[in-house]
Design a protein around this motif. Structure first.
Motif, PDB file in Angstrom:
ATOM      1  N   ARG A   3     -23.086  13.720   3.187  1.00 36.50           N
ATOM      2  CA  ARG A   3     -21.686  14.149   3.122  1.00 36.50           C
ATOM      3  C   ARG A   3     -21.535  15.061   1.911  1.00 36.50           C
ATOM      4  NH1 ARG A   3     -17.733  10.897   5.271  1.00 36.50           N
ATOM      5  NH2 ARG A   3     -16.546  10.894   3.319  1.00 36.50           N
ATOM      6  N   VAL A   5     -19.176  17.588  -0.500  1.00 39.70           N
ATOM      7  CA  VAL A   5     -17.876  18.122  -0.902  1.00 39.70           C
ATOM      8  C   VAL A   5     -18.070  19.576  -1.334  1.00 39.70           C
ATOM      9  CG1 VAL A   5     -18.110  17.153  -3.258  1.00 39.70           C
ATOM     10  CG2 VAL A   5     -15.874  17.861  -2.416  1.00 39.70           C
ATOM     11  N   VAL A  28     -17.369  17.549   4.099  1.00 39.63           N
ATOM     12  CA  VAL A  28     -16.312  16.577   4.405  1.00 39.63           C
ATOM     13  C   VAL A  28     -14.953  17.059   3.930  1.00 39.63           C
ATOM     14  CG1 VAL A  28     -17.830  14.575   4.484  1.00 39.63           C
ATOM     15  CG2 VAL A  28     -16.811  15.263   2.294  1.00 39.63           C
ATOM     16  N   LEU A  53     -14.588  10.623  -5.105  1.00 39.85           N
ATOM     17  CA  LEU A  53     -15.292  10.967  -3.867  1.00 39.85           C
ATOM     18  C   LEU A  53     -16.658  10.299  -3.820  1.00 39.85           C
ATOM     19  CD1 LEU A  53     -14.355  14.744  -3.690  1.00 39.85           C
ATOM     20  CD2 LEU A  53     -13.565  12.922  -2.184  1.00 39.85           C
ATOM     21  N   THR A  58     -19.339  10.055  -0.796  1.00 40.03           N
ATOM     22  CA  THR A  58     -19.817  11.437  -0.765  1.00 40.03           C
ATOM     23  C   THR A  58     -20.996  11.547  -1.726  1.00 40.03           C
ATOM     24  OG1 THR A  58     -17.636  12.272  -0.219  1.00 40.03           O
ATOM     25  CG2 THR A  58     -19.167  13.841  -1.197  1.00 40.03           C
TER      26      THR A  58
END
Ligand SMILES: CC(=O)SCCNC(=O)CCNC(=O)[C@H](O)C(C)(C)COP(=O)(O)OP(=O)(O)OC[C@H]1O[C@@H](n2cnc3c(N)ncnc32)[C@H](O)[C@@H]1OP(=O)(O)O
Length: 205
Positions: A3, A5, A28, A53, A58
């Motif tokens: 995932r 960011v 994401v 996060l 993440t």
């Protein structure tokens, strides 16, 4: 699949998402200063939300900011938050089998990276640029769209090579130097200087 960011939500972030390779993980959402500019992925807050996060699962970050200095600063913040930097090779880009690409670097649409090239961390090889055999490119460099680096060119950390510039074989571009749009660089460029024109001449130190 990791995932990821996206750090930044301006025009460069939009270009990076447009060139995204699913092998780099799943974006994401993005963090940035402007909730209105969310790039088609969820807006997750600003830079101060990175730690949250990570707590929410993440694992990776991609810093999508055009400024070399800001990209370096934000990469540091991501690493401090425990995120791993993602590297992106656009599906339409070509990267030589013997090239090495550093963490957090992106090679955008139709760019070509040749044999035995070393690209550092957090750098940008922008749309349709070419970096030919045996070049060594440092960390947090921006090679703008349509730039051509001939073979065995060295580019120091934090340098910016402006759109459409060309650099002849064997030349060294110093750390933090700026090469103006359209320049043709025939000789070494001192660190921190700006050169423009054909042939490229120093604008200021
Ligand atoms: C997807 C994307 O958009 S990626 C973004 C890629 N960005 C770029 O390629 C930007 C590259 N930037 C440039 O070429 C800039 O013009 C720079 C960095 C070289 C200089 O910018 P500045 O420091 O703001 O210089 P400024 O605009 O004041 O110009 C100073 C002088 O240099 C000249 N000059 C500026 N850039 C160039 C250039 N590329 N080639 C020739 N002359 C130039 C100007 O005409 C001016 O001359 P004058 O004093 O005789 O009037």
């Amino acid at each position: 699949m990791s995932r990821v960011v996206i750090v930044g939500n301006g025009g460069h972030a939009r270009a990076c998402l447009d060139a995204w390779n699913p092998a780099a993980g799943t974006p994401v959402g993005c963090v940035g200063p402007d909730p209105a500019d969310a790039l088609g992925v969820p807006y997750l807050g600003d830079d101060s939300d990175l730690e949250h996060l990570v707590q929410d699962g993440t694992s990776h970050a991609f810093v999508a900011l055009g400024s070399n200095r800001v990209r370096r600063e934000l990469t540091s913040r991501c690493l401090d938050a425990g995120l791993v930097m993602t590297t992106v090779i656009a599906p339409s880009a070509q990267v030589g089998a013997t090239a090495r690409v550093g963490a957090g670097t992106i090679v955008l649409h139709k760019a070509v990276v040749g044999a035995n090239v070393v690209l550092g961390a957090g750098s940008i090889v922008n749309t349709a640029a070419s970096v030919d055999h045996d070049c060594v490119v440092g960390d947090f460099v921006h090679i703008a769209p349509g730039v051509h680096l001939a073979g065995t060119v060295h580019v120091g950390d934090g340098a910016m090579i402006g759109i459409g510039a060309s650099v002849v074989p064997g030349v060294s571009i110093g750390a933090g130097a700026v090469v103006g749009a359209g320049a043709v660089v025939l000789k070494d460029v001192p660190a921190g200087s700006t050169v423009v024109g054909v042939p490229a001449q120093e604008l200021r130190s």
